[in-house]
Write an enzyme that holds these catalytic residues in place. Sequence first.
Site, mmCIF file in Angstrom:
data_model
loop_
_atom_site.group_PDB
_atom_site.id
_atom_site.type_symbol
_atom_site.label_atom_id
_atom_site.label_comp_id
_atom_site.label_asym_id
_atom_site.label_seq_id
_atom_site.Cartn_x
_atom_site.Cartn_y
_atom_site.Cartn_z
ATOM 1 C CE LYS A 22 -2.076 1.840 3.701
ATOM 2 N NZ LYS A 22 -1.825 3.314 3.673
ATOM 3 C CG ASP A 58 -4.953 4.392 1.469
ATOM 4 O OD1 ASP A 58 -6.119 4.739 1.239
ATOM 5 O OD2 ASP A 58 -4.472 4.316 2.628
ATOM 6 C CG LEU A 59 -3.443 8.617 -3.623
ATOM 7 C CD1 LEU A 59 -3.187 9.304 -4.962
ATOM 8 C CD2 LEU A 59 -2.344 8.966 -2.627
ATOM 9 C CE LYS A 60 -7.615 6.536 4.056
ATOM 10 N NZ LYS A 60 -6.155 6.331 3.905
ATOM 11 C CG HIS A 84 -14.363 13.398 0.175
ATOM 12 N ND1 HIS A 84 -14.653 13.251 1.523
ATOM 13 C CD2 HIS A 84 -15.498 13.865 -0.393
ATOM 14 C CE1 HIS A 84 -15.901 13.635 1.746
ATOM 15 N NE2 HIS A 84 -16.427 14.022 0.594
ATOM 16 C CG ASP A 85 -12.341 17.941 -4.847
ATOM 17 O OD1 ASP A 85 -13.278 18.747 -5.092
ATOM 18 O OD2 ASP A 85 -11.182 18.299 -4.590
ATOM 19 C CB ILE A 86 -16.750 18.613 -7.167
ATOM 20 C CG1 ILE A 86 -15.558 19.019 -8.040
ATOM 21 C CG2 ILE A 86 -17.003 19.639 -6.075
ATOM 22 C CD1 ILE A 86 -15.797 20.294 -8.828
ATOM 23 N N PRO A 87 -17.438 15.620 -8.200
ATOM 24 C CG PRO A 87 -19.591 14.711 -8.443
ATOM 25 C CD PRO A 87 -18.858 15.882 -7.848
ATOM 26 C CB THR A 111 -12.134 17.526 -8.880
ATOM 27 O OG1 THR A 111 -12.456 18.891 -9.168
ATOM 28 C CG2 THR A 111 -10.699 17.449 -8.373
ATOM 29 C CB THR A 151 -9.561 1.584 11.686
ATOM 30 O OG1 THR A 151 -8.309 2.113 11.248
ATOM 31 C CG2 THR A 151 -10.082 0.606 10.650
ATOM 32 C CD GLN A 164 -5.462 1.601 12.793
ATOM 33 O OE1 GLN A 164 -6.611 1.955 12.603
ATOM 34 N NE2 GLN A 164 -4.617 1.440 11.812
ATOM 35 N N GLY A 194 0.308 -2.422 8.853
ATOM 36 C CA GLY A 194 1.399 -1.464 8.832
ATOM 37 C C GLY A 194 2.446 -1.756 9.878
ATOM 38 N NE ARG A 195 1.168 2.349 13.397
ATOM 39 C CZ ARG A 195 0.340 3.262 13.892
ATOM 40 N NH1 ARG A 195 0.810 4.195 14.702
ATOM 41 N NH2 ARG A 195 -0.947 3.254 13.584
#
Length: 234
Positions: A34, A61-63, A65-68, A70, A121, A192, A212-213
């Site tokens: 990832k 994994d950039l997640k 979240h903006d207007i459609p 964009t 999480t 978490q 991850g860790r």
Amino acid sequence: MAKDVIIACDFSSKETTLEFLDKFKDSPRKPFVKIGMELYYSAGPEIVREIKARGHKIFLDLKLHDIPNTVRKTMKVLSALDVDMTNVHAAGTIDMMKAALEGLTRPDGTRPLLIAVTQLTSTSEERMRSELLINATIGETIAKYASNAKEAGLDGVVCSPLEASLVKDACGSAFVAVTPGIRFADSAADDQVRITTPARAREIGSDYIVVGRPITAAEDPVAAYNRCITEFLQ
């Protein structure tokens, strides 16, 4: 459906990341990796190309979240990186998720898996209510977000392993559950909140676990990765 362990390479530089991946150069199994915001914003798309050239599958994994519009245009750019999985925030609405899918799909019809983040999480139900003003339970919220993602045509969602079975009940067994928040029974929880072990994640419906860790900070990362593989896949 393929299941796998994804190592969260949440490092701040290309050099640190490649040094970490060098530990696996003699391993018979190339880990699924990832790449998150910290590394991508530090090293740019070239780090994706280099890790891909080494033979690793990649979850970018950039997640978004903006207007459609964009999100559509951004996904079109990301589709050229040949990653295996990427994501958006389900809170961006069905229209935004449809736009993401449209942008990610290449002219020949191929595309990476596209999944949506339900609730992080690190988010507890108390914080969800007091800070986000969401008065539904966390389970109800995640089921609804997952249903919206399925309606938009996405392949699955990111959720805590504790909600994987809930997602499967709402969207069917073929709908992918990608679950961070994985810790060994003898590991610290860190930041978490909703967590479980690899073995338990398998039992309750996770298709991919993101670790991850417990691997990256382990004294022997290869041994820790192999432990995850054993507990989750065998």
